[in-house]
Motif scaffolding. Structure first.
Motif, short mmCIF file in Angstrom:
data_model
loop_
_atom_site.label_atom_id
_atom_site.label_comp_id
_atom_site.label_asym_id
_atom_site.label_seq_id
_atom_site.Cartn_x
_atom_site.Cartn_y
_atom_site.Cartn_z
N LEU A 158 -7.88 11.05 18.67
CA LEU A 158 -7.35 9.81 19.22
C LEU A 158 -8.33 9.27 20.26
CD1 LEU A 158 -5.01 7.76 19.82
CD2 LEU A 158 -4.21 9.42 21.52
N GLN A 159 -8.57 7.98 20.20
CA GLN A 159 -9.46 7.34 21.16
C GLN A 159 -8.73 6.13 21.75
OE1 GLN A 159 -13.24 6.26 19.49
NE2 GLN A 159 -14.24 6.07 21.47
N ARG A 160 -8.73 6.04 23.09
CA ARG A 160 -8.05 4.94 23.74
C ARG A 160 -8.70 4.65 25.08
NH1 ARG A 160 -4.90 6.61 27.84
NH2 ARG A 160 -4.23 8.78 27.94
N THR A 161 -8.16 3.64 25.79
CA THR A 161 -8.66 3.31 27.12
C THR A 161 -7.79 3.98 28.17
OG1 THR A 161 -7.28 1.37 27.37
CG2 THR A 161 -9.38 1.05 26.28
N ASN A 162 -8.16 3.77 29.41
CA ASN A 162 -7.33 4.25 30.51
C ASN A 162 -6.03 3.48 30.62
OD1 ASN A 162 -8.39 6.46 31.70
ND2 ASN A 162 -9.48 5.38 33.33
N GLY A 163 -6.09 2.19 30.32
CA GLY A 163 -4.92 1.35 30.46
C GLY A 163 -4.86 0.62 31.78
N CYS A 164 -5.70 0.97 32.75
CA CYS A 164 -5.68 0.31 34.05
C CYS A 164 -7.09 -0.14 34.45
CB CYS A 164 -5.12 1.23 35.13
SG CYS A 164 -3.32 1.31 35.13
N ALA B 266 -5.71 1.49 21.16
CA ALA B 266 -5.98 2.86 20.76
C ALA B 266 -6.24 2.88 19.27
CB ALA B 266 -4.79 3.77 21.10
N GLN B 267 -6.92 3.93 18.79
CA GLN B 267 -7.19 4.09 17.38
C GLN B 267 -7.43 5.56 17.07
OE1 GLN B 267 -10.74 1.77 16.76
NE2 GLN B 267 -12.09 3.36 17.53
N LEU B 268 -7.27 5.91 15.82
CA LEU B 268 -7.62 7.23 15.33
C LEU B 268 -8.99 7.15 14.67
CD1 LEU B 268 -4.20 8.32 13.81
CD2 LEU B 268 -5.21 9.06 15.97
N VAL B 269 -9.79 8.19 14.88
CA VAL B 269 -11.15 8.23 14.35
C VAL B 269 -11.33 9.52 13.56
CG1 VAL B 269 -13.61 8.29 14.92
CG2 VAL B 269 -12.04 6.87 16.27
N ILE B 270 -12.01 9.42 12.42
CA ILE B 270 -12.40 10.58 11.62
C ILE B 270 -13.90 10.50 11.41
CG2 ILE B 270 -12.17 11.81 9.43
CD1 ILE B 270 -9.41 10.57 9.12
N MET B 271 -14.59 11.61 11.59
CA MET B 271 -16.02 11.66 11.27
C MET B 271 -16.39 13.08 10.89
SD MET B 271 -18.10 11.57 14.91
CE MET B 271 -17.54 9.95 15.34
N GLY B 272 -17.55 13.22 10.27
CA GLY B 272 -18.07 14.55 9.99
C GLY B 272 -18.37 15.29 11.29
N LEU C 25 -9.07 4.42 11.94
CA LEU C 25 -7.76 4.20 11.36
C LEU C 25 -6.83 3.59 12.40
CD1 LEU C 25 -7.30 7.61 9.49
CD2 LEU C 25 -8.04 5.43 8.51
N PRO C 26 -6.15 2.50 12.06
CA PRO C 26 -5.22 1.91 13.04
C PRO C 26 -3.96 2.76 13.18
CG PRO C 26 -5.08 0.75 10.94
CD PRO C 26 -6.21 1.73 10.80
N ILE C 27 -3.36 2.70 14.35
CA ILE C 27 -2.10 3.38 14.62
C ILE C 27 -0.97 2.41 14.29
CG2 ILE C 27 -0.66 4.45 16.40
CD1 ILE C 27 -3.31 5.16 17.83
N PHE D 287 4.06 2.90 17.85
CA PHE D 287 3.97 4.35 17.96
C PHE D 287 2.76 4.75 18.80
CE2 PHE D 287 6.40 3.70 14.11
CZ PHE D 287 7.41 4.63 14.24
N GLY D 288 2.96 5.72 19.68
CA GLY D 288 1.85 6.38 20.34
C GLY D 288 1.45 7.59 19.51
N VAL D 289 0.59 8.42 20.04
CA VAL D 289 0.12 9.60 19.31
C VAL D 289 0.17 10.81 20.22
CG1 VAL D 289 -1.82 10.70 18.13
CG2 VAL D 289 -1.38 8.26 17.78
N PHE D 290 0.96 11.80 19.85
CA PHE D 290 0.97 13.12 20.48
C PHE D 290 0.72 14.16 19.40
CE2 PHE D 290 4.50 11.46 23.51
CZ PHE D 290 3.56 10.78 24.26
N GLY D 291 -0.12 15.14 19.67
CA GLY D 291 -0.21 16.30 18.79
C GLY D 291 -0.75 16.02 17.41
N LEU D 292 -1.85 15.34 17.30
CA LEU D 292 -2.47 15.02 16.02
C LEU D 292 -2.83 16.28 15.24
CD1 LEU D 292 -3.62 12.57 14.37
CD2 LEU D 292 -5.80 13.05 15.51
N GLN D 293 -2.60 16.25 13.92
CA GLN D 293 -3.04 17.35 13.06
C GLN D 293 -3.18 16.88 11.63
OE1 GLN D 293 0.31 20.13 11.45
NE2 GLN D 293 0.70 19.82 13.61
#
Length: 445
Positions: free
Chosen positions: A351-357, A367-373, A382-384, A388-394
């Motif tokens: 998960l990648q996001r800003t501080n918000g402040c 915020a966004q989800l990122v996949i890379m090698g 990938l958009p969220i 929904f927020g993101v806790f506990g990605l798997q």
């Protein structure tokens, strides 16, 4: 207390993209810094006992109950004398990719109220929640569920509660802690416990077990020790480690099961399961988060963090401490959380996001989800799903989807862009304190 609750709720709302950050102190109270951590249990579980909910992979509905955890003075039995090593078994042989089965998540009911004690419920598509572990007034809360590599067992941590519950912070830490393993049949019904390891009677946080790749052992951290228990007998080996800050006590089994990487302040400790000692690897930043092993166990992925536990970048380091490299980043979203390795060990999602402040005030955060090698190649964003927020990605067992919890429900999205998100739970569970505790059952033919 009301001010504390406001700070906490605002901080969780920040994770949902609704508000900005309120303070670095409240950020330390959140389960947003690493996938390796299972949430800040000293805070979250103190507010409410948790229930483990088995969620069918198409819909969730649940009615579970909670209780505030209080320190108790009951006696606990001690496990057999500890050893200093384990027998290392080869990983579970997989001739075919597993299918995606049940989803387990620790949760509170949506209407917390005064609360009761957390139990385990089975939920299937189109059916009401069915309690399968626990009963009214038993005073036990279950947490941190994780399916075994073969999908036939469920491990979880538990602790005792005492007295009526309330949605305010109780005494912490708690006593009478244990790790439990049960079998789960094809219908999701659990057996009586087949293994239970009690922890020392001195107070602490609820243990969060992780399975070895062979499915023969479960590991969990107990203060300045790493415990590895035989999943059948409960015989336990204990390895010394350096205690990490609460909520940053991550660890990860190597893919061959011979090593465990442990988060320590400014280091990763690689512990040999054969009892031949450990190796310290210096890393960038404070206590590393979200540990994971790449294919062939040659490198360890981690999140570079600051002292409060916020992620600053995703990095990879060689198992000998060489080639410590930050993975490339091309956006202005400068906070990183929940770096998780794909089942084949070749990709990392986070998960990648800003501080918000900003100095002028708090703003809604993108915020966004990122996949890379794991070598930094083939980046995919990938958009969220909105709301929904993101806790506990798997990753899903078949490696084709990403699963996460949020305050508003349990969701998975496809790794291949363009496929719709699947919402398994929305509005029927309160995941404010336990959204990071999700696990997906592998099912083999």
């Amino acid at each position: 207390m009301n001010d504390l609750r406001k700070d906490i709720n605002a901080a969780f709302a920040r994770q949902q993209g609704q508000l900005g950050d309120v303070s670095s102190a409240s950020n330390r109270m959140l389960a947003v810094a690493t996938g390796g951590r299972r949430g800040n249990r000293h805070l979250r579980t103190a507010f409410a006992g948790v229930a483990v909910v088995l969620v069918a992979a198409s819909v969730v509905g649940a009615s579970v109950v909670i209780r505030t955890l209080y320190q108790t003075n009951g006696t606990t039995s001690h496990p057999s004398p500890h050893s200093k090593s384990i027998v290392v078994y080869p990983p579970l042989s997989q001739t075919t990719l597993p299918a995606n089965g049940l989803i387990a998540v620790s949760a509170n009911p949506m209407n917390v109220g005064g609360g009761e004690v957390g139990d385990i419920y089975l939920v299937r598509e189109g059916a009401a929640a069915r309690r399968i572990i626990g009963f009214d007034g038993d005073g036990v809360a279950q947490a941190c569920p994780q399916f075994s590599p073969d999908g036939t067992r469920l491990a979880y941590g538990e602790a005792r509660a005492s007295g009526p519950g309330a949605d305010v912070q109780g005494e912490w830490p708690v006593s009478n802690r244990a790790v439990v393993v049960v079998r789960v049949n094809n219908h999701g019904d659990p057996s009586p416990p087949i293994m239970r390891v009690t922890l020392p009677t001195d107070p602490g946080h609820i243990p969060c077990p992780k399975w070895s790749p062979s499915g023969r052992h479960v590991a969990f951290r107990v203060g300045s020790e790493l415990w590895v228990a035989d999943a059948a007998s409960g015989k336990t080996a204990v390895f010394p480690v350096i205690e990490a800050p609460w909520g940053q006590q991550g660890f990860a089994w190597s893919r061959d099961g011979s090593l465990i990487a442990v988060s320590e302040p400014r280091h990763v400790r690689v512990v040999r399961m054969d009892g031949a000692g450990s190796t310290l690897i210096a890393v960038n930043g404070a206590t590393p988060g979200s540990l994971g092993w790449t294919a062939g166990d040659t490198r360890i992925v981690y999140i570079i963090t600051d002292e409060p536990g916020d992620g600053l970048a995703v990095a990879v380091v060689g198992v000998r401490g060489d080639n410590n490299t930050k993975l490339p980043d091309r956006t202005s979203l400068h906070r990183f959380y929940y770096a998780v390795i794909s089942p084949d060990g070749t990709r990392v999602a986070y998960l990648q996001r800003t501080n918000g402040c900003v100095p002028a005030g708090c703003i809604p955060e993108p915020a966004q989800l990122v996949i890379m090698g794991t070598d930094g190649s083939n980046r995919i964003e990938l958009p969220i799903p909105p709301g929904f927020g993101v806790f506990g990605l798997q990753w899903s067992p078949d490696g084709k989807r990403l699963l996460f919890g949020s305050i508003d429900g349990v969701v998975s999205i496809a790794v291949a862009p363009g496929s719709p998100a699947v919402v398994y739970s929305s509005g029927d569970l309160n995941l404010e304190w336990s959204g990071s505790e999700v696990t997906w059952q592998p099912v083999f033919p």
